[in-house]
Design an enzyme around this catalytic site. Structure first.
Site, short mmCIF file in Angstrom:
data_model
loop_
_atom_site.label_atom_id
_atom_site.label_comp_id
_atom_site.label_asym_id
_atom_site.label_seq_id
_atom_site.Cartn_x
_atom_site.Cartn_y
_atom_site.Cartn_z
CG HIS A 100 -2.04 0.86 1.30
ND1 HIS A 100 -2.46 1.63 0.24
CD2 HIS A 100 -2.89 1.20 2.33
CE1 HIS A 100 -3.50 2.39 0.61
NE2 HIS A 100 -3.77 2.14 1.89
CG HIS A 147 -4.32 0.56 -8.26
ND1 HIS A 147 -5.65 0.49 -7.92
CD2 HIS A 147 -3.75 1.47 -7.43
CE1 HIS A 147 -5.87 1.35 -6.93
NE2 HIS A 147 -4.74 1.94 -6.60
CG ASP A 162 2.79 4.33 -3.52
OD1 ASP A 162 2.80 5.39 -2.89
OD2 ASP A 162 2.09 3.36 -3.21
N1 ACO Z 1 5.12 -6.47 -10.16
C1 ACO Z 1 5.06 -7.68 -10.78
N2 ACO Z 1 3.91 -8.37 -10.91
C2 ACO Z 1 2.79 -7.83 -10.42
C3 ACO Z 1 2.78 -6.58 -9.79
C4 ACO Z 1 4.00 -5.90 -9.67
N3 ACO Z 1 4.06 -4.71 -9.08
N4 ACO Z 1 1.53 -6.27 -9.42
C5 ACO Z 1 0.77 -7.30 -9.78
N5 ACO Z 1 1.53 -8.24 -10.39
C6 ACO Z 1 1.06 -9.51 -10.93
C7 ACO Z 1 0.94 -10.52 -9.81
O1 ACO Z 1 2.12 -11.26 -9.61
C8 ACO Z 1 -0.20 -11.37 -10.28
O2 ACO Z 1 0.28 -12.25 -11.29
P1 ACO Z 1 -0.25 -13.77 -11.38
O3 ACO Z 1 -1.72 -13.63 -11.64
O4 ACO Z 1 0.56 -14.32 -12.50
O5 ACO Z 1 0.03 -14.36 -10.04
C9 ACO Z 1 -1.12 -10.39 -11.00
O6 ACO Z 1 -0.26 -9.33 -11.44
C10 ACO Z 1 -2.22 -9.85 -10.08
O7 ACO Z 1 -1.59 -9.28 -8.92
P2 ACO Z 1 -2.20 -9.29 -7.46
O8 ACO Z 1 -1.12 -8.99 -6.49
O9 ACO Z 1 -2.99 -10.55 -7.25
O10 ACO Z 1 -3.22 -8.06 -7.59
P3 ACO Z 1 -3.88 -7.32 -6.38
O11 ACO Z 1 -5.04 -6.59 -6.94
O12 ACO Z 1 -4.13 -8.26 -5.25
O13 ACO Z 1 -2.72 -6.35 -5.91
C11 ACO Z 1 -1.24 -4.58 -5.70
C12 ACO Z 1 -2.61 -5.01 -6.24
C13 ACO Z 1 -1.11 -5.00 -4.23
C14 ACO Z 1 -1.14 -3.07 -5.77
C15 ACO Z 1 -0.13 -5.25 -6.52
O14 ACO Z 1 -0.22 -4.79 -7.86
C16 ACO Z 1 1.25 -4.98 -5.95
O15 ACO Z 1 1.68 -5.70 -5.05
N6 ACO Z 1 1.98 -3.95 -6.47
C17 ACO Z 1 3.29 -3.59 -5.94
C18 ACO Z 1 3.15 -2.80 -4.64
C19 ACO Z 1 2.63 -1.40 -4.87
O16 ACO Z 1 3.09 -0.69 -5.77
N7 ACO Z 1 1.68 -1.00 -4.04
C20 ACO Z 1 1.10 0.36 -4.09
C21 ACO Z 1 -0.28 0.29 -4.66
S1 ACO Z 1 -1.01 1.90 -4.80
C22 ACO Z 1 -1.40 2.29 -3.19
O17 ACO Z 1 -1.70 1.46 -2.37
C23 ACO Z 1 -1.35 3.68 -2.81
#
Ligand code: ACO
Length: 377
Positions: free
Chosen positions: A223, A262, A313
């Site tokens: 987050h 996201h 971010d």
């Molecule tokens: N890098 C690489 N792969 C990613 C990323 C990433 N940043 N984000 C998502 N993916 C991939 C996952 O590995 C997953 O792949 P799979 O289906 O092959 O397993 C797919 O995309 C879906 O990702 P989830 O994590 O299941 O999506 P979710 O909606 O639960 O998560 C989140 C969203 C937490 C923001 C995720 O994209 C993430 O962890 N990003 C990196 C952390 C980040 O930047 N957080 C800030 C978000 S904005 C905020 O909160 C203000």
């Protein structure tokens, strides 16, 4: 309700748990509105104090309402002796978000702390929103062995923070840019930290407990903690030439790249586009294009390799770095802004409260008889 079998909604994805009239996101077209107003219009034409009023009251303030809110915020900036003493004690020992969480918790005083009265809680919202920058700036000064800088009420909200942090009045254009960053981060619907705040408020606990919960939730790298993680990644990579091998190695290990992806946006986050412009402008004006160029290279690579867009971010990291803010303060800066949204949601929760209590699917053992200690293997 008893726990029973039903298809779980992992991460509550797509589940609506309440009505809300504060932040509206259409992730399919990359649109964010606060109380109906487009984020782009607020970024260009509003400022953080006015935007906070909008979030708390649902309407833009008129001239005299805005003037009196600006004065109330200025009057609330200074920390009490207890709050400042806590910052001094914690700064040498705790991480910035730990200190912020503790001092916000300690802002709760008096016997009527539990009240859900909207007038009192609006005043508390103003108080917390005014004080968070003072806590963050004082923390940074104390840990660096510098004297704490008192707030100045001839400076606007953003300029005053940068002044308290650095000891110098900032350039007006840079302060305006920072203020816009606060506008961009102020509200985002039922994100994880806002949901935490509402869960806490829904027990009719107090607003300080709710904001303390929210700060703890924002801190995680999935987050708000992602902005610090992005900067640490940029520092670790070190040069544009090293981007490709570094990022590919992370992807090969199955690691997530911070600042991308996201839960709600399926196209690029509109706030990220504005922050990218800021980072680009600052890269030129500071004569240090490296951080922007590295960020751009990562952005292009992640789009090509994973089809993922940047989130809010990603470019906030290089933007704050160019402004001279330490990487480990970035999540606190996020909290300084989001506190306006969190408190707006707490006010909304109190106004139409229902305890938030989901259930889980039972996957543990069937009913069994207690085994006395001497009979266990
Ligand atoms: N890098 C690489 N792969 C990613 C990323 C990433 N940043 N984000 C998502 N993916 C991939 C996952 O590995 C997953 O792949 P799979 O289906 O092959 O397993 C797919 O995309 C879906 O990702 P989830 O994590 O299941 O999506 P979710 O909606 O639960 O998560 C989140 C969203 C937490 C923001 C995720 O994209 C993430 O962890 N990003 C990196 C952390 C980040 O930047 N957080 C800030 C978000 S904005 C905020 O909160 C203000």
């Amino acid at each position: 309700m008893t726990d029973s079998k039903a298809a779980p909604k992992a991460g509550l994805e797509g589940v609506a748990v309440a009505d809300s009239a504060i932040g509206k996101i259409d992730g399919s077209v990359g649109e964010l509105r606060y109380c109906g107003y487009l984020i782009k219009d607020l970024a260009e034409q509003s400022d953080f104090v006015e935007t906070s009023a909008l979030l708390w009251d649902g309407e833009l303030p008129n001239e005299s309402e805005l003037e009196s809110l600006r004065n109330e915020m200025k009057a609330a900036r200074a920390l009490t002796p207890l709050q400042l003493d806590l910052v001094r004690r914690l700064a040498g020992e705790q991480q910035p978000m730990d200190c912020l969480r503790t001092v916000v918790s300690a802002c709760a005083t008096g016997n009527d702390v539990l009240t859900a009265d909207p007038v009192i809680n609006r005043e508390r919202s103003i108080d917390l929103t005014a004080k968070l920058p003072t806590i963050v700036a004082a923390y940074d000064r104390v840990r660096k062995g510098l004297p704490v800088v008192e707030p100045r009420d001839d400076l606007d909200h953003a300029s005053n923070f940068l002044y308290m942090l650095t000891g110098s009045v900032p350039d007006a254009h840079e302060a305006r840019m920072f203020d816009t960053c606060l506008v961009l981060h102020a509200e985002h619907g039922f994100n994880a930290s806002t949901f935490s705040a509402r869960v806490t408020a829904a027990t009719l606990s107090d607003i300080y407990s709710a904001i303390t919960s929210a700060i703890g939730t924002l801190r995680g790298p999935l987050h708000g903690g992602a902005n610090t993680a992005v900067m640490n990644m940029l520092l670790d990579i070190g040069s544009v030439d090293a981007v490709e091998s570094y990022v590919d190695a992370l992807l090969q290990r199955g690691e997530k790249i911070m600042g991308f992806g996201h839960r709600v946006y399926k196209v690029v986050d509109p706030r990220a586009l504005i922050l990218k412009q800021f980072a680009s402008e600052l890269a030129q004006s500071k004569g240090e294009p490296k951080w922007f160029e590295m960020s751009q290279a990562i952005e292009n690579l992640i789009k090509a390799r994973k089809g993922l867009d940047m989130n809010v971010d990603f470019y906030s990291a290089s933007t704050y770095h160019y402004m001279g803010i330490d990487a480990d303060l970035f999540t606190c800066v996020f909290a300084m802004s989001r506190v306006a949204g969190w408190t707006a949601h707490v006010l909304e929760q109190y106004s139409n409260n229902r305890l938030i209590r989901p259930r889980s699917n039972w996957v543990g053992p069937d009913a069994r008889d207690y085994v006395p200690l001497g009979s266990r293997r």
